[in-house]
Design an enzyme around this catalytic site. Structure first.
Site, short mmCIF file in Angstrom:
data_model
loop_
_atom_site.label_atom_id
_atom_site.label_comp_id
_atom_site.label_asym_id
_atom_site.label_seq_id
_atom_site.Cartn_x
_atom_site.Cartn_y
_atom_site.Cartn_z
N GLU A 199 0.81 -1.22 0.00
CA GLU A 199 0.00 0.00 0.00
C GLU A 199 0.84 1.27 0.00
OE1 GLU A 199 -2.63 -0.41 3.35
OE2 GLU A 199 -3.53 -2.23 2.54
N LYS A 331 -15.84 -2.32 3.38
CA LYS A 331 -15.18 -2.74 2.14
C LYS A 331 -16.25 -3.40 1.30
CE LYS A 331 -10.64 -3.92 4.15
NZ LYS A 331 -9.89 -5.02 4.81
C1 2PG Z 1 -6.92 -4.33 5.81
C2 2PG Z 1 -6.72 -4.25 4.32
C3 2PG Z 1 -6.43 -2.89 3.76
P1 2PG Z 1 -6.35 -6.40 2.92
O1 2PG Z 1 -6.58 -5.32 6.45
O2 2PG Z 1 -7.51 -3.44 6.37
O3 2PG Z 1 -5.41 -2.21 4.41
O4 2PG Z 1 -5.82 -5.20 3.87
O5 2PG Z 1 -6.97 -5.75 1.74
O6 2PG Z 1 -5.11 -7.18 2.61
O7 2PG Z 1 -7.34 -7.16 3.71
MG MG Z 2 -7.73 -4.45 8.31
#
Ligand code: 2PG
Ligand code: MG
Length: 415
Positions: A199, A331
């Site tokens: 990221e 998300k």
């Molecule tokens: C998280 C995310 C984004 P990932 O854990 O919050 O930073 O990571 O998309 O790998 O789940």
């Molecule tokens: Mg997370």
């Protein structure tokens, strides 16, 4: 109102070079909407499965077989599209269609509807506002599943420019701290090559404690007061550390393991020592009672569920009953479609849980989540820090400014 007339799907690559799904939705024969699905590295067990049988190709084939059913739908209406998706795939977690198709199709539809209506997407999704800018939650130093051996066990050390009076200032503050973090790392890790994780956060060979000390110093060196201008946060991504058999958090890079109680003490101490305003997944994804303990002990901190809630209304209902979270990661691809995620956002607002709209570690160059964060009244937008796919979301906030519809920054007091 725009009507879906054509749909196209393809496989493209995300920021990790892995295959993902992109969908084009055309409304009224001329308005293009386009969206590509992101993907996580630290994935919650109860998230939607991205692809049926883990195959992007299978996802495309299934979509192409069924896409004519979406022709004629009103693209402005996420619920109408959701109903047809549920006819095509009645499973609770889109196991036939795949979460990636649900994501790309539902967002491309509203993208097209917004273009047809000559409206910014946030206004199409939320007609009346009020609209506020979320604070950008920047990832300045990382490890865990987002970076290689030698980096901290903790996945993300985060900064939040709480003293910023506008979005331009907020972004500049995060970038300034990120640069200072690099300067200080050089003193701790003499072999540091300016390596960054998924990221854009620096990925040095330092311990968890050093990572936090470096960030605290960087905030000071950038000319900011910790907790007044810039606050710190941590995404522990604890489910990646949790060893179910041993019932311990395995800090393997540090070389120790913590019981559930010790983990809670550790988190409480870090919240005090670094005046943390934000902790994400501080305990493993099934430990609602650990979350409740942390939430009640730390009213000034957003104790936030990511893998714990997986953007799912039923998980939110459990958390709210137990007062387990003061913050919730949103998300869209964890939930599947945009409609599922909007229901989750409604639940968070009803229950007084602060929303943090978030990217994934594997991203596209799309910028829709900037609009979704404003439409859902999110307090923060989590987008990593640098790299084209991260900057795309932050620069979109600057374009959104030009509509003159946003009334300042979000309220950040946690409870
Ligand atoms: C998280 C995310 C984004 P990932 O854990 O919050 O930073 O990571 O998309 O790998 O789940
Ligand atoms: Mg997370």
């Amino acid at each position: 109102m725009a009507t879906v007339t054509d749909l196209y799907s393809r496989i493209i690559f995300n920021s990790r070079g892995s295959e993902t799904i992109e969908i084009d939705v055309i409304t009224d024969g001329k308005h293009l909407g386009r969206a590509a699905s992101p993907s996580g590295a630290s994935v919650g067990t109860l998230e939607c499965q991205s692809f049926p049988m883990n195959s992007p190709q299978r996802a495309i084939e299934f979509f192409e077989e069924n896409k004519s059913k979406f022709v004629g739908v009103t693209a402005d209406d996420p619920e109408a599209l959701y109903s047809i998706m549920k006819e095509v795939d009645p499973s609770p977690s889109y196991s036939k269609l795949g979460g990636s198709i649900a994501y790309a199709l539902s967002i491309a539809s509203v993208d097209s509807a917004a273009n047809a209506a000559h409206l910014p997407l946030f206004k199409l999704l939320n007609k009346n506002g009020p609209y506020r800018f979320p604070f950008p939650l920047g990832n300045v130093l990382g490890g865990g599943a987002h970076a290689g051996p030698g980096t901290p066990d903790i996945q993300e050390v985060l900064v939040l420019p709480i003293g910023a009076s506008n979005i331009v200032e907020a972004l500049k503050m995060n970038f300034k701290v990120h640069r200072e973090v690099r300067n200080i790392i050089e003193k701790y890790d003499t072999k540091f090559t300016y390596g960054r994780g998924d990221e854009g956060a620096w990925a040095p060979s330092v311990t968890n404690d050093e990572a936090l000390q470096i960030t605290e110093k960087a905030i000071g060196n950038a000319g900011f007061d910790l907790g007044r201008n810039v606050a710190m946060g941590i995404d522990f991504a604890s489910s990646s550390l949790w060893n179910d058999k041993a019932e311990k958090y395995d800090y393997s890079r540090k070389g120790n393991a913590l019981s559930s109680g010790e983990q809670i003490d550790y988190v409480n101490n870090l919240i005090k020592s670094y005046k943390l305003l934000y902790v994400e997944d501080p305990v493993n994804e099934e430990d609602f009672s650990g979350m409740s303990l942390l939430t009640s002990a730390n009213p000034g901190c957003f104790v936030t569920g990511d893998d714990l809630l997986v953007t799912n209304v039923s998980r939110l209902a459990i958390a709210s009953k137990l007062n387990a979270c003061s913050g919730a990661i949103l998300k869209v691809n964890q939930a599947g479609s945009l409609y599922d995620a909007l229901l989750f956002a409604n639940g968070c607002r009803r229950d007084g849980v602060g929303i943090i709209t978030s990217h994934r570690s594997g991203e596209s160059t799309d910028s829709h989540i900037a609009h979704i964060s404003i439409a859902t009244g999110s307090k923060m937008l989590k987008t990593g820090i640098l790299g084209g796919e991260r900057i795309a979301k932050l620069n979109e906030l600057l374009r959104i400014r030009e509509y003159g519809l946003i009334e300042g920054m979000a309220e950040i007091c946690s409870t």
